[in-house]
Design an enzyme around this catalytic site. Structure first.
Site, PDB file in Angstrom:
ATOM      1  N   LYS A  89       0.850  -1.197   0.010  1.00  0.00           N
ATOM      2  CA  LYS A  89       0.081  -0.133   0.099  1.00  0.00           C
ATOM      3  C   LYS A  89       0.879   1.246   0.239  1.00  0.00           C
ATOM      4  CE  LYS A  89      -2.513   0.978   3.842  1.00  0.00           C
ATOM      5  NZ  LYS A  89      -1.865  -0.225   4.273  1.00  0.00           N
TER       6      LYS A  89
ATOM      7  N   THR B 251       4.136   1.645  -0.906  1.00  0.00           N
ATOM      8  CA  THR B 251       4.802   1.607  -2.198  1.00  0.00           C
ATOM      9  C   THR B 251       3.865   2.131  -3.192  1.00  0.00           C
ATOM     10  OG1 THR B 251       6.044  -0.429  -1.581  1.00  0.00           O
ATOM     11  CG2 THR B 251       6.033  -0.085  -4.097  1.00  0.00           C
TER      12      THR B 251
ATOM     13  N   ARG C 196       2.300   8.275   6.889  1.00  0.00           N
ATOM     14  CA  ARG C 196       2.659   8.337   8.329  1.00  0.00           C
ATOM     15  C   ARG C 196       4.162   7.802   8.504  1.00  0.00           C
ATOM     16  NH1 ARG C 196      -0.826   3.416   9.865  1.00  0.00           N
ATOM     17  NH2 ARG C 196      -0.154   3.008   7.715  1.00  0.00           N
TER      18      ARG C 196
ATOM     19  N   LYS D  28       7.799  -6.544  10.076  1.00  0.00           N
ATOM     20  CA  LYS D  28       7.539  -5.998   8.962  1.00  0.00           C
ATOM     21  C   LYS D  28       9.099  -5.484   8.474  1.00  0.00           C
ATOM     22  CE  LYS D  28       4.339  -3.011   7.797  1.00  0.00           C
ATOM     23  NZ  LYS D  28       3.469  -2.011   7.958  1.00  0.00           N
TER      24      LYS D  28
ATOM     25  N   ALA E   2      -3.636   1.388  12.437  1.00  0.00           N
ATOM     26  CA  ALA E   2      -4.781   1.472  12.132  1.00  0.00           C
ATOM     27  C   ALA E   2      -5.712   0.338  12.864  1.00  0.00           C
ATOM     28  CB  ALA E   2      -5.003   1.318  10.739  1.00  0.00           C
TER      29      ALA E   2
ATOM     30  N   PHE F 114      -3.477  -0.500   7.168  1.00  0.00           N
ATOM     31  CA  PHE F 114      -4.217  -1.738   6.897  1.00  0.00           C
ATOM     32  C   PHE F 114      -5.436  -1.679   5.915  1.00  0.00           C
ATOM     33  CE2 PHE F 114      -2.225  -2.228  11.306  1.00  0.00           C
ATOM     34  CZ  PHE F 114      -1.210  -3.407  10.996  1.00  0.00           C
TER      35      PHE F 114
ATOM     36  N   PHE G 194       3.543  -8.733  -9.049  1.00  0.00           N
ATOM     37  CA  PHE G 194       4.590  -9.401  -8.360  1.00  0.00           C
ATOM     38  C   PHE G 194       5.146 -10.494  -9.650  1.00  0.00           C
ATOM     39  CE2 PHE G 194       3.081  -8.095  -4.496  1.00  0.00           C
ATOM     40  CZ  PHE G 194       4.023  -8.025  -3.506  1.00  0.00           C
TER      41      PHE G 194
ATOM     42  N   TRP H 139       6.811  -0.666  -7.844  1.00  0.00           N
ATOM     43  CA  TRP H 139       7.735  -1.364  -7.147  1.00  0.00           C
ATOM     44  C   TRP H 139       9.019  -1.550  -8.082  1.00  0.00           C
ATOM     45  CZ3 TRP H 139      11.307  -5.372  -7.404  1.00  0.00           C
ATOM     46  CH2 TRP H 139      11.866  -5.731  -6.349  1.00  0.00           C
TER      47      TRP H 139
END
Length: 552
Positions: free
Chosen positions: A67, A69, A90, A101, A269, A297, A378, A406
């Site tokens: 998200k 990215t 954020r 993460k 969140a 999230f 991906f 990405w």
């Protein structure tokens, strides 16, 4: 192939003064923190009224959805198209950075930099928030030690200490041990800093004056007869605001492609309201044609709170929503385990698709906003899977765009940016999930039924008693911030996809009077996470020259 941190360390950054000038920020409003970061004083900065775009996602999975990215890549793509674009994000919390993460400043060629600084201490905002929070805690215990003139009932103190680290051993502690000189013994605990009400207040305040007033309204405990005691009663709010006088100003950084980014605040969140600061968002809207922001999230958590709490309080009106999804995540919701997600699996994709559809239906039909599905591509995605996902979305009237930010940065998000621009020109019927006049029970029921698709809400005995107390104190009609697992629409993290036939169990209620909402803790959610068996901290290192590695 380079890692995220290697890509970031190879980047050529522009001086932050140049980034500020390109965004139209006056030089006297810029306070550099080194070469590539700055605090911005928003007072006196004039501008237009840009479009507000929210980036959210399907229900998170261990495979990750990308998200942040996507948010960064979309801002870069809008910039490539000649639009004035600013991202409003954020700040990462140290807990996840050293926990599961790792780094959280985007990925690949869609990152904000300097990523090491952003992921670690940055400009010290979180430390200031922790200091303000813990000053209040210290003043509570000192007041009791000095005679307890306000009449704190020791078993009714609700203010916790905080630290910006995952540390399960601090969830429940006893303070004041060691004899009379060391305070009064009582039960206490720690929250992670991003769950602190001080964090929420910083992110919802309109200016320093509003910040101080909100801090004064914080309820820290109750007397034996349930009279609330506030930070203002302790005369703590002025000193707390003094600690936050710099932290309240947004931070300016840049993407790898030199798009301006405001990073400010960082509530989770799942246990908080999950949005960056109102001050940064409103500043970005003044500086840009398009402000791209995110909420934490899945859309059931971050997006719902973005709309029902942040937009409601700040008078913001979003123009469009980007719903991020991945083939891998949908296969996970279709029953495939993480270690098998790279294999083509059409049946699992079909089985997991309803999760995406439920989020999209909520965005369109509950909140009245146009949305586009960004399929974060991906390398393991097959053409058959991508084609099927397009077809499934089209059959439900959903527009989809493949996002390759990405791998390609802004260039990989141009198609998404063009679709977002088109969405922003459409009229929308933005609305909230519940009305401002509804009660706490009605607000919770609306969220549970309309957003989670639950059968209703159940209150534990303790939660029901707290509900009655809040009503008696005049807090019966505040917005609700639901603390719930991020891994399911339900309050059970094991229920993937689109669970049905469940109720949401509220086990704790607490008023955040300064922030202006009621926190409802559901299921087994914790406000102090723990570290995993193999924390990301094990892979993070620094060499003798000061170069950091391991932040993804």
């Amino acid at each position: 192939m380079f890692t995220d941190i290697e890509i970031a360390q190879r980047a050529t950054l522009l001086p932050i003064t140049e980034i500020a000038a390109s965004a139209g920020i006056p030089a006297d409003a810029v306070e550099p923190y080194g070469k590539y970061k700055a605090k911005i004083d928003p007072k006196g900065i004039e501008g237009g009224d840009g479009k507000l775009i929210l980036v959210t996602a399907i229900t998170p999975t261990p495979a990750g959805e990308g998200k942040t990215t996507t948010t960064i890549g979309l801002a870069d793509a809008l910039h490539l198209l000649g639009k004035r674009a600013v991202a409003a994000l954020r700040e990462p919390s140290l807990g996840p950075v050293f926990g599961i993460k790792g780094g959280a400043a985007g990925g690949g060629y869609s990152q904000v930099v300097p990523m090491e600084d952003i992921n670690l201490h940055f400009t010290g905002d979180f430390h200031a928030i922790g200091a303000a929070n813990n000053l209040l805690a210290a003043m509570i215990d000192n007041h009791i030690h000095q005679g307890n003139e306000l009449g704190f009932a020791l078993d009714k103190i609700v203010w916790k200490r905080c630290v910006d680290m995952n540390d399960r051993a601090l969830r429940s502690v006893t303070v004041g041990l060691g004899g009379k000189a060391n305070g009064v013994p009582r039960a206490d605990g720690f929250d992670i800093t991003v769950a602190s009400e001080v964090m929420a207040i910083l992110c919802l305040a309109s200016d320093l004056k509003d910040l101080k007033e909100r801090l004064g309204r914080v309820i820290v405990g109750y007397t034996a007869d349930d009279r609330p005691i506030t930070a203002k009663d302790l005369k703590a709010h002025g000193a707390m605001a003094a600690l936050l006088k710099d932290a309240i100003r947004p931070n300016l950084v840049q993407t790898l492609e030199h798009t301006p980014v405001l990073i400010h605040g960082g509530p989770f969140a799942n246990i908080a309201h999950g949005c960056n600061s109102v001050i940064a968002t409103k500043l970005a809207l003044k500086l840009s044609d398009y402000t791209v922001t995110e909420a934490g999230f899945g859309a059931d958590l971050g997006a719902e709170k973005f709309f029902d709490i942040k937009c409601r309080m700040a008078g913001l009106r979003p123009s469009a929503v980007v719903l991020v999804a991945t083939v891998r995540a949908l296969k996970y919701h279709g029953g495939v385990e993480k270690d098998a997600l790279t294999a083509e699996n059409i049946a699992a994709l079909i089985a997991g698709f309803p999760n995406l559809l439920r989020h999209a239906d909520n965005l369109r039909n509950v909140f009245g906003l146009p949305c586009v599905v960004a399929i974060n591509r991906f390398p393991s995605d097959t053409e058959a899977e991508l084609s099927l996902l397009h077809e499934l979305c089209a059959s439900h009237g959903l527009e989809t765009v493949i996002s390759e930010v990405w791998a390609k940065g802004g260039e990989g998000g141009v198609a998404l940016a063009e679709q977002v621009i088109a969405l922003c020109e459409r009229k929308n019927r933005f609305r909230f999930c519940y009305s401002p006049d509804s009660t706490i029970e009605e607000n919770l029921t609306s969220i549970a039924r309309r957003v989670y698709h639950a059968d209703g809400v159940v209150f534990t005995e303790n939660a029901h008693a707290e509900l009655n107390r809040l009503k008696a104190l005049g807090f019966g009609k505040l917005p609700v911030c639901v603390a719930k697992t991020q891994y399911s629409f339900s309050d059970d993290p094991k229920k993937r996809g689109v669970p049905a036939g469940f109720r949401i169990t509220v086990r704790k209620l607490r008023v955040a009077a300064g922030a202006g909402f009621v926190i409802a803790q559901t299921g087994s959610i914790m406000t102090m996470p723990g570290l995993p068996k193999a924390p990301a901290a094990e892979q993070i290192d620094v060499d003798e020259t000061g170069n950091i590695s391991g932040l993804f």
